[in-house]
Write an enzyme that holds these catalytic residues in place. Structure first.
Site, short mmCIF file in Angstrom:
data_model
loop_
_atom_site.label_atom_id
_atom_site.label_comp_id
_atom_site.label_asym_id
_atom_site.label_seq_id
_atom_site.Cartn_x
_atom_site.Cartn_y
_atom_site.Cartn_z
N ARG A 261 -10.75 0.03 4.42
CA ARG A 261 -9.89 -0.47 3.37
C ARG A 261 -10.71 -0.63 2.08
O ARG A 261 -11.92 -0.87 2.11
CB ARG A 261 -9.29 -1.83 3.74
CG ARG A 261 -8.25 -1.75 4.85
CD ARG A 261 -7.04 -0.93 4.42
NE ARG A 261 -5.95 -0.95 5.38
CZ ARG A 261 -5.77 -0.04 6.34
NH1 ARG A 261 -6.65 0.95 6.47
NH2 ARG A 261 -4.74 -0.09 7.14
N CYS B 78 0.80 -1.22 0.00
CA CYS B 78 0.00 0.00 0.00
C CYS B 78 0.84 1.27 0.00
O CYS B 78 0.31 2.35 -0.19
CB CYS B 78 -0.93 0.02 1.21
SG CYS B 78 -0.07 0.13 2.81
N GLU C 279 -6.95 -6.17 -1.73
CA GLU C 279 -7.19 -5.22 -0.63
C GLU C 279 -6.08 -4.19 -0.61
O GLU C 279 -4.92 -4.50 -0.89
CB GLU C 279 -7.23 -5.98 0.71
CG GLU C 279 -7.42 -5.10 1.93
CD GLU C 279 -6.10 -4.83 2.67
OE1 GLU C 279 -6.13 -4.10 3.69
OE2 GLU C 279 -5.04 -5.33 2.21
N ARG D 223 -10.95 0.71 10.48
CA ARG D 223 -9.89 0.33 9.54
C ARG D 223 -10.48 0.26 8.14
O ARG D 223 -10.69 -0.82 7.57
CB ARG D 223 -9.29 -1.02 9.96
CG ARG D 223 -8.00 -1.38 9.22
CD ARG D 223 -7.41 -2.68 9.72
NE ARG D 223 -6.11 -2.95 9.14
CZ ARG D 223 -4.97 -2.44 9.60
NH1 ARG D 223 -4.99 -1.62 10.61
NH2 ARG D 223 -3.82 -2.72 9.01
#
Length: 461
Positions: free
Chosen positions: A173, A82, A120, A171
């Site tokens: 995502r 990421c 993801e 969180r």
């Protein structure tokens, strides 16, 4: 396990310590390939899942070099790096070397065409700075015959109730879920994302979370303790909060950043202007001053002018300006009406001490900002961070340093979020999946499983 034999085969790319593995194995899937370049994370992965993971995807899947060591599989899962898209990085996207790792994923997809692709990344991937990268990813999947939503699927585990595998961690995502659909079934119909920002599940209200359900003092380690200096910083600002409530007759502390250093400038600034300036005055006086900073300074000058009597006494008592480092002379109050700083969840950040209500926690990160649980007067333990990520209590970090465990949890994917997204994806694309044997196995595994991975994970070891 949902079945005694594997219902589908999956590969786990950029595997970390195995968040995807936990979710997909809970559905009855069998891992046939895993790869993780970080040696410490790969060691933890093999320790817990019994499958080697250490390796470099560029050496196993490189179209330009004619490499394809990855075996055939039904589901491809990848939490690809990421950093090129994260706000904490330079955000160079695919112009950065790590960003090109998506092309190794694309090489595998082109070679094997797994029935389901589950990717993801951080939410910022779907942000305005990465429109090009997003479009390239979606178009690549569409060109390979996949049904995929062009609208980002964004989900956080704190939106799932505990009985569905949720956890008290914000969180958010981005998930990209795709189904191989070479026959074009349903072509022309809109493809909806499997999750939308803010979607709570089964009417669950995130304010219903209770951190006490997560905490367990028996797993404390020495690194969880606060140093004397850290306790002093919190004690001082806790006293400031008490003074504030008393002086304002119970009004919650301000939502703007409280900057003690601005108070030392107050007399000079007032003398310069002849009055307490507003943000427009500050910007006219200094056109280079950013609007946001001018606003915060003006609010702090006004706050000090109204409360300087007790603030000066407080500052002298604690030697705020001499004994506290600059980042600890700042308070970011996001705890609403919480009565004390020690009753909040805190983070020591470069921008100050940030305080939030003790309901759910901000996202774990791979840097040293581990949440401080005020009522427990300590940081989260590695075991508690693993719980936040949905990993079972038998999950074992071995004898590695706690810093490594914190980093791995900060880099990991939440198990419950993967479980939920996989279920929603299969339900969305059931009309495509049911036309192949692999697809039917995936449908049976997912729809035949309980609503949460927790029960299954708890019995896996």
């Amino acid at each position: 396990m949902p079945a005694s034999s594997p219902t589908f085969r999956f590969i786990d790319l950029f595997a970390g310590v195995g968040g995807f593995h936990a979710a997909l194995a809970s559905y009855g899937g069998k891992c046939v390939y895993a790869v993780e370049v970080d040696k410490a994370a790969a060691s933890v992965y093999e320790r817990n899942w019994g499958h080697p993971a250490l390796g470099d995807i560029t050496k196993d899947a490189d179209k330009d070099e004619g490499l394809m060591k990855v075996p055939a599989h039904d589901v491809l899962a990848a939490g690809f790096p990421c950093q090129p898209f994260s706000k904490s990085g330079a955000q160079h996207g695919m112009d950065e070397t790590r960003g090109t790792l998506f092309w190794n994923i694309a090489s595998i997809i082109e070679a094997h065409h797994p029935k389901v692709v589950l990717l993801e990344n951080v939410r910022n991937l779907a942000g305005p700075r990465h429109i090009h990268e997003w479009d390239v990813i979606i178009e690549t999947l569409q060109d390979e015959g996949y049904r995929v939503s062009e609208t980002p699927a964004i989900f956080s585990p704190h939106l799932l109730p505990p009985e569905r595998g949720g956890r008290p961690q914000v969180r958010e995502r981005v998930f990209i879920t795709a189904t191989h659909n070479p026959e074009g079934i349903g072509e022309g119909l809109p493809v909806h994302p499997v999750a939308l920002p803010g979607d709570s599940i089964d009417g669950w209200g995130p304010q219903e979370w209770h951190l006490e359900d997560l905490l367990d003092d028996s797993h404390n380690i020495a690194g969880c303790d606060l140093t004397p200096a850290e306790q002093s910083w919190i004690n001082a600002w806790d006293e400031w909060v008490q003074h504030w409530y008393e002086a304002t007759e119970g009004r919650r502390p301000p939502g703007f950043p409280i900057w003690a250093d601005a108070w030392t400038e107050h007399n000079r600034v007032v003398k310069h202007f002849g009055f307490v300036p507003g943000y427009r005055d500050l910007m006219e006086d200094d056109p280079t001053l950013p609007k946001w900073k001018a606003g915060h300074l003006a609010k702090n000058y006004d706050l000090y002018a109204r409360h300087r009597g007790w603030i000066d006494v407080w500052a002298r008592k604690w030697n705020i300006y001499t004994d506290f480092p600059p980042s600890r002379r700042k308070l970011e109050w996001q705890a609403q009406d919480t009565p004390r700083l020690w009753d909040t969840v805190m983070h020591f950040r470069p921008s100050g001490i940030r305080a939030k209500r003790p309901t759910y926690l901000p996202a774990l990160v791979a840097i040293t900002q581990t949440s401080i649980i005020g009522p427990r007067r300590r940081r989260l333990s590695p075991r508690e961070t693993a719980r936040l990520q949905g990993l079972p209590d038998w999950f074992d970090f071995g004898d590695q340093r706690p810093a490594a465990s914190y980093k791995q949890m900060g880099n990991g994917v939440n198990v419950g979020a993967v479980w939920h997204v996989m279920r929603e994806h299969v339900m969305r694309d059931e009309d495509v999946l049911k036309h192949t044997a692999a697809g039917r196995r995936i449908i049976a595994a997912v729809t035949g499983a309980p609503p949460s991975p927790d029960e299954i994970l708890g019995s896996m070891k």
